[in-house]
Design a protein around this motif. Structure first.
Motif, PDB file in Angstrom:
ATOM      1  N   GLY A   1      26.051  16.886  66.301  1.00 53.38           N
ATOM      2  CA  GLY A   1      27.408  17.412  66.411  1.00 53.38           C
ATOM      3  C   GLY A   1      28.130  17.560  65.100  1.00 53.38           C
ATOM      4  N   THR A   2      27.416  17.404  63.979  1.00 54.19           N
ATOM      5  CA  THR A   2      28.018  17.573  62.647  1.00 54.19           C
ATOM      6  C   THR A   2      27.189  18.554  61.835  1.00 54.19           C
ATOM      7  N   PRO A   3      27.087  19.800  62.304  1.00 58.04           N
ATOM      8  CA  PRO A   3      26.252  20.764  61.571  1.00 58.04           C
ATOM      9  C   PRO A   3      26.809  21.010  60.173  1.00 58.04           C
ATOM     10  N   ALA A   4      25.895  21.231  59.240  1.00 59.82           N
ATOM     11  CA  ALA A   4      26.289  21.432  57.845  1.00 59.82           C
ATOM     12  C   ALA A   4      26.992  22.763  57.680  1.00 59.82           C
ATOM     13  N   GLY A   5      28.126  22.733  57.003  1.00 62.27           N
ATOM     14  CA  GLY A   5      28.802  23.967  56.656  1.00 62.27           C
ATOM     15  C   GLY A   5      28.188  24.635  55.447  1.00 62.27           C
ATOM     16  N   ALA A   6      27.392  23.874  54.671  1.00 57.81           N
ATOM     17  CA  ALA A   6      26.781  24.443  53.467  1.00 57.81           C
ATOM     18  C   ALA A   6      25.549  23.647  53.080  1.00 57.81           C
ATOM     19  N   PHE A   7      24.597  24.356  52.516  1.00 52.03           N
ATOM     20  CA  PHE A   7      23.481  23.730  51.821  1.00 52.03           C
ATOM     21  C   PHE A   7      23.618  24.115  50.356  1.00 52.03           C
ATOM     22  N   LEU A   8      23.695  23.108  49.456  1.00 48.51           N
ATOM     23  CA  LEU A   8      23.926  23.334  48.046  1.00 48.51           C
ATOM     24  C   LEU A   8      22.713  22.855  47.250  1.00 48.51           C
ATOM     25  N   ALA A   9      22.217  23.720  46.383  1.00 48.75           N
ATOM     26  CA  ALA A   9      21.098  23.327  45.535  1.00 48.75           C
ATOM     27  C   ALA A   9      21.031  24.203  44.307  1.00 48.75           C
ATOM     28  N   GLU A  10      20.561  23.603  43.209  1.00 47.98           N
ATOM     29  CA  GLU A  10      20.123  24.419  42.085  1.00 47.98           C
ATOM     30  C   GLU A  10      18.820  25.098  42.523  1.00 47.98           C
ATOM     31  N   PRO A  11      18.741  26.426  42.486  1.00 46.22           N
ATOM     32  CA  PRO A  11      17.526  27.080  42.966  1.00 46.22           C
ATOM     33  C   PRO A  11      16.308  26.825  42.076  1.00 46.22           C
ATOM     34  N   PHE A  12      16.538  26.355  40.891  1.00 44.56           N
ATOM     35  CA  PHE A  12      15.484  25.882  39.998  1.00 44.56           C
ATOM     36  C   PHE A  12      16.009  24.567  39.474  1.00 44.56           C
ATOM     37  N   PHE A  13      15.332  23.466  39.758  1.00 41.37           N
ATOM     38  CA  PHE A  13      15.944  22.142  39.654  1.00 41.37           C
ATOM     39  C   PHE A  13      16.225  21.784  38.199  1.00 41.37           C
ATOM     40  N   GLY A  14      17.368  22.195  37.698  1.00 42.42           N
ATOM     41  CA  GLY A  14      17.665  22.087  36.275  1.00 42.42           C
ATOM     42  C   GLY A  14      17.943  20.691  35.788  1.00 42.42           C
ATOM     43  N   ASN A  15      18.767  19.932  36.482  1.00 42.31           N
ATOM     44  CA  ASN A  15      19.202  18.641  35.982  1.00 42.31           C
ATOM     45  C   ASN A  15      18.044  17.662  35.843  1.00 42.31           C
TER      46      ASN A  15
ATOM     47  N   GLY B   1      26.148  27.712  58.823  1.00 41.48           N
ATOM     48  CA  GLY B   1      26.544  27.328  57.482  1.00 41.48           C
ATOM     49  C   GLY B   1      26.156  28.368  56.439  1.00 41.48           C
ATOM     50  N   LEU B   2      26.545  28.115  55.198  1.00 40.32           N
ATOM     51  CA  LEU B   2      26.257  29.018  54.083  1.00 40.32           C
ATOM     52  C   LEU B   2      25.277  28.374  53.102  1.00 40.32           C
ATOM     53  N   ALA B   3      24.521  29.238  52.458  1.00 37.23           N
ATOM     54  CA  ALA B   3      23.592  28.802  51.411  1.00 37.23           C
ATOM     55  C   ALA B   3      24.227  29.061  50.054  1.00 37.23           C
ATOM     56  N   ILE B   4      24.421  27.984  49.276  1.00 40.69           N
ATOM     57  CA  ILE B   4      25.063  28.089  47.962  1.00 40.69           C
ATOM     58  C   ILE B   4      24.018  27.838  46.873  1.00 40.69           C
ATOM     59  N   ALA B   5      23.941  28.741  45.924  1.00 38.15           N
ATOM     60  CA  ALA B   5      23.060  28.583  44.770  1.00 38.15           C
ATOM     61  C   ALA B   5      23.887  28.180  43.556  1.00 38.15           C
ATOM     62  N   ASP B   6      23.612  26.970  43.037  1.00 37.36           N
ATOM     63  CA  ASP B   6      24.262  26.506  41.811  1.00 37.36           C
ATOM     64  C   ASP B   6      23.422  26.996  40.628  1.00 37.36           C
ATOM     65  N   GLU B   7      23.874  28.099  40.038  1.00 32.16           N
ATOM     66  CA  GLU B   7      23.159  28.723  38.911  1.00 32.16           C
ATOM     67  C   GLU B   7      23.808  28.368  37.576  1.00 32.16           C
TER      68      GLU B   7
END
Length: 983
Positions: A753-767, A790-796
């Motif tokens: 009952g708590t679906p994710a509103g977003a998935f956040l990731a660096e698309p190439f694992f920089g850190n 939900g939305l897919a967020i790319a941290d570029e």
């Protein structure tokens, strides 16, 4: 009289040299231990100049050491050595090898080999490694060697052992007699003369203070060969071995011997060696006489080392220990005499907190008679000179060019008279660290601080004697010697024959267009340029000649990086950290290079913020041009924001067509999360562990890198859910299940009952060091999160904008299109600029909750900078350079890893690479402390690098994208040197 009184007479008798002992093979050594001490073991020969040493290995027992002393050594001397070792060991700060008693209780036994009687002992064997060899010694190790020497001297100050007082060749008080015996064995005449001359000069400096030097028993050979470290990681010395040279002599000789042993180690400079002096002085303060004698004693020790090695090899040609050490001992001598003793003594005084006395010449008349102050101007060759912008400092002719410009009518620097009132003179200042003398990719500190004043003339000028003296023409000009001061002028014609006496004001020569002016103590030859670390010490024998030229500018003051750092720490919050414990003071950048206030050029392997290179002229032009027109907030209507936003949107695939402009990566990711909240109506976020996304409330909440926040996992809010990081370190690790795990977590949240509103990731694992996600990972997870609304967020922020080479955006490597893209860093080349690009529908949903603005985000200047960066990436082919040069750099790092097992893997693509350092390829244990130390050593070699990842064991190699193959080679060569010689 105490043990440290200075009343002992200085011996001067010619010394009877120690003969080599008879050969003892390992079988005989084992029998000696068994017969004398009832110890059964396997003997293995160890090296020595004068004794015979063997390690005794015993089944199930700690190893021991058998020492068969030189025939010239008495039993009383060995008993004193045992007492000294006991004093050190009992103190507890340093380990020392205690002597084991024979069955009869005696510590010393007698053996006869080939008719020669010798004495032997069995000692505890200190486990660990010595600091032998030419490997690098860290600042901490150098300091510990100094404090260790002081500790030993304080412990031995009360040792009373009359039977151990002797004359032997390592007693520095006997150096004249020792060298008289040893030097004939040096067959190389030139080397023999160098040794003799250096030793004679050093003894002349020691003799006047010899009677004031305290005397006591000292270890006598406290060198890198005779200290042991039980920690192979830090290599900090914690044990002392081999007291075979124990003797009553000058206490300061201990430190001189320790210092000499440092000088052959890789990267050891004279200023670096002074850390040992500072540490010694902190525990056992040096007297005035000891400070005066210290470096001359180092020179004497070095001369005896070289001469003794030749003697040993002449009389014992098979002595491999002496043969292997000879090259080290030559290096020690060369380093010891590389700078005049008065200069190094000034370093010593600075190291113990004394103000150095600068050499000051007597007042003199003007060197150029008739010149007025208005005729003289200076050119600026420092690291901050406005005349050296745009890489002009690299031009081979830049100094000549600047002098020419300064002498021209209306020239640079200041107005110079070129009319009938007098000839114009331009000069480069004494004491200035010239950036023009620095070079790219130099692993050593540049010799760029002027030890004289350079003068250029618009018309010929006579040269007058500032004071009375004797003139001597030279091949390049003339010298004027007066008592303790010598004036050297190059680039002129002498007006008198050699030996001519002149009065102050007499013409001594003529300068046509250039003159180099240097004032030194008589008898000292000084180079024209020296490294900044030695410049102040050279002032002991080199004077500022500026007063000889009317209107001269004051010599520049050396910037005090430490004082500025203290000011920073007084006003900056502690949480705002800086790189390095002793950071260089950076004042200029150029392409992939950083330059400190002393003109040292560093290779920048770190700066993904400065994506297209430091101080790019096109960005400077864009900023200046736009600011001259207008700069205001983004609510006004102006062309640059429209043009930049259109270009940015065009870089993204459909349907990503709507742009928000902000100031930073933190703001960009924060806004991306807000867009997802507005779109889904939900706060829950799924993020990958070990990632960093920013410092705002939202971005900090979803950042789980423990390197940035050790409590990141425990303190995250309940609406943040994490999935495993897409790597396990080992290149062969199985990552096939990672996508399934992440999808399962997304589905679990929806089912709860708590679906994710977003998935956040660096698309190439920089850190975590530029680690690629498993193929298909983002496609699977994006589908799952979208399936639940939900939305897919790319941290570029770190990996986008062409840095990866093969792909402009990191998500392209995965073959997906995110719903929201956050980007910053590279966009502004150091100017604060970030962006969020999404679909029109997502942007409009956010609009229903209010409005958005960023005062400076998308300002006219920011937009102009953003467009200029895109122009440069396109016009200079920087993405292609990231692909090609990045691949070359990665291949070189991989080859390096084949030779250095500390490199476990090389992650990444393009100019986002991550060599990962591990201690064990089986357990993949992270080499965290090693990585930090490697970065510190790289900085000493002129390379700026820093660690990344949760274990801080990965180098984050993310340089400006103008990085060249030459820079790649320089970086890998420096890393190879560190991994080879130590850190």
């Amino acid at each position: 009289m105490t043990a440290t009184d200075a009343a002992d007479p200085v011996p001067h008798a010619r010394l009877q040299l120690q003969p080599p002992p008879p050969e003892i093979d390992e079988a005989l050594a084992a029998r000696i231990a068994l017969d004398g001490w009832n110890i059964a073991g396997r003997a293995r020969a160890l090296g020595s100049h004068q004794d015979r040493n063997f390690r005794l290995d015993r089944d199930g027992e700690p190893p021991l050491l058998l020492k068969v002393a030189n025939p010239s050594v008495s039993a009383g001397e060995l008993e004193a050595q045992s007492d000294a070792a006991r004093l050190i060991a009992d103190d507890g700060r340093l380990r020392a090898p205690r002597a084991l008693p024979r069955p009869d209780g005696a510590l010393v036994g007698t053996v006869v080999v080939d008719g020669v009687t010798m004495h032997a002992r069995v000692l505890q064997f200190l486990e660990g490694e010595t600091l032998s060899g030419s490997g690098y010694l860290s600042p901490a190790v150098v300091a510990m060697l100094g404090s260790g020497a002081a500790t030993v001297d304080r412990l031995l100050a009360g040792l009373q052992a009359a039977g151990a007082v002797r004359e032997h060749q390592w007693d520095l008080r006997l150096t004249p007699g020792v060298l008289a015996e040893l030097l004939p064995y040096v067959q190389d005449v030139a080397l023999r003369d160098r040794l003799a001359t250096a030793a004679a000069g050093a003894w002349e400096q020691v003799e006047p203070v010899a009677g004031a030097l305290p005397v006591q028993f000292i270890h006598g050979d406290l060198t890198d060969d005779n200290v042991v470290t039980g920690d192979p990681l830090t290599r900090v010395p914690d044990g002392v071995i081999d007291l075979g040279d124990l003797n009553r002599t000058w206490t300061i000789g201990e430190l001189a011997i320790t210092l000499s042993s440092l000088l052959h180690h890789d990267g050891m400079t004279l200023p670096a060696a002074m850390r040992a002096v500072t540490a010694y002085h902190a525990l056992r303060p040096l007297s005035e006489a000891e400070a005066t004698a210290l470096w001359p004693l180092v020179v004497l020790r070095a001369a005896v080392l070289v001469a003794s090695a030749h003697h040993v090899l002449t009389t014992d040609a098979e002595n491999l220990y002496a043969l292997e050490n000879l090259s080290h001992e030559r290096a020690i001598f060369d380093a010891a005499v590389s700078v005049p003793s008065p200069v190094v003594t000034a370093l010593v005084r600075a190291a113990i907190g004394q103000d150095a006395e600068s050499f000051t010449p007597p007042p003199g008349l003007p060197l150029f008679p008739g010149l007025e102050p208005a005729d003289v101007g200076a050119i600026d060759l420092s690291a901050t000179s406005a005349a050296l912008h745009d890489g002009r400092w690299l031009s081979a002719s830049v100094e000549d060019d600047l002098f020419t410009e300064a002498l021209a009518p209306g020239g640079a620097s200041r107005a110079l008279r070129t009319d009938g009132g007098g000839s114009a003179v331009a000069l480069a200042r004494f004491g200035e660290a010239r950036l023009t003398r620095s070079r790219l990719h130099d692993a050593e500190e540049p010799a760029n601080v002027a030890q004289g004043m350079e003068v250029r003339l618009a018309a010929p000028q006579p040269l007058a004697a500032p004071w009375r003296g004797i003139v001597a023409p030279t091949a390049t000009g003339l010298t004027l010697r007066a008592d303790d001061v010598t004036l050297r002028i190059d680039g002129c014609r002498a007006a008198h024959a050699s030996g001519t006496s002149v009065a102050a004001g007499d013409v001594v020569g003529h300068a046509d267009w250039r003159a180099w002016i240097q004032v030194t103590r008589t008898g000292v030859e000084a180079p024209d340029f020296v490294p900044r670390s030695l410049a102040e010490a050279w002032r002991a024998v080199v004077a500022d000649p500026s007063s000889l030229v009317p209107g001269h500018p004051a010599a520049p003051s050396s910037p005090d990086a430490a004082r500025l750092l203290a000011r920073r720490e007084a006003v900056f919050a502690d949480v705002q950290e800086h790189y390095f414990e002793e950071p260089p003071l950076m004042v200029r950048g150029w392409r992939e290079h950083l330059i400190d206030a002393d003109g040292r050029v560093y290779l920048d392997t770190l700066n993904n913020v400065t994506s297209v290179g430091h101080a790019h002229p096109r960005i400077i032009e864009a900023v200046a041009g736009q600011w001259r027109l207008i700069n205001t907030n983004s609510r006004f209507h102006y062309p640059s924001v429209v043009e930049f936003s259109e270009r940015l949107a065009a870089l993204l695939p459909a349907p990503l067509d709507t742009v928000f402009l902000v100031n930073s990566g933190s703001e960009a990711v924060d806004l991306a999360l807000r867009l997802a909240q507005a779109w889904s109506g939900r706060r829950d976020v799924v993020a990958i562990r070990e990632a960093y996304h920013g410092w705002t409330y939202l971005t900090d909440a979803v950042s789980t890198s423990v390197a940035d926040n050790p409590s990141a996992i425990e303190t995250r809010p309940e609406w943040v859910h994490t999935v495993p990081a897409p790597h396990r370190g080992k290149p062969e690790a199985d990552t096939t299940m990672l996508a399934a795990e992440a999808v399962a977590e997304v589905d679990r949240l929806a089912g709860a009952g708590t679906p994710a509103g977003a998935f956040l990731a660096e698309p190439f694992f920089g850190n975590a060091g530029g680690v690629a996600l498993p193929d298909g990972y983002l496609d699977a997870v994006y589908r799952a999160v979208r399936r639940h609304g939900g939305l897919a967020i790319a941290d570029e922020v770190q990996v986008g904008y062409g840095r990866l080479g093969e792909w402009f955006w990191g998500f392209e490597q995965q073959g997906v299109i995110p719903d929201v893209v956050a980007v910053a860093k590279a966009m502004g080349n150091g100017h604060p600029l970030g962006a969020v690009i999404t679909t029109r529908a997502i942007a409009e949903r956010y609009r229903t909750g209010g409005y958005f603005f960023s005062s400076a985000g998308g300002s006219p200047v920011s937009s102009a900078v953003g467009s200029a960066v895109l122009d440069i990436i396109r016009d200079e082919g920087l993405q292609q350079n990231a692909r090609d040069t990045g691949a070359y750099l990665r291949s070189r790092l991989e080859v390096l890893g084949q030779r250095h097992p500390l490199i476990g893997a090389v992650h990444g693509s393009g100019f986002y690479l991550g060599p990962e350092f591990v201690r064990d390829h089986r357990t993949w244990s992270p080499a965290t402390e090693e990585t930090r130390a490697i970065c510190d050593r790289l900085r000493e070699l002129g390379v700026i690098a820093q660690p990344t990842g949760d274990h801080q064991n990965i180098l984050k190699v993310k340089p400006p994208m103008c990085f060249t193959r030459a820079s790649a080679d320089a970086f890998v060569d420096a890393l190879d040197r560190v991994l080879t010689t130590g850190w």
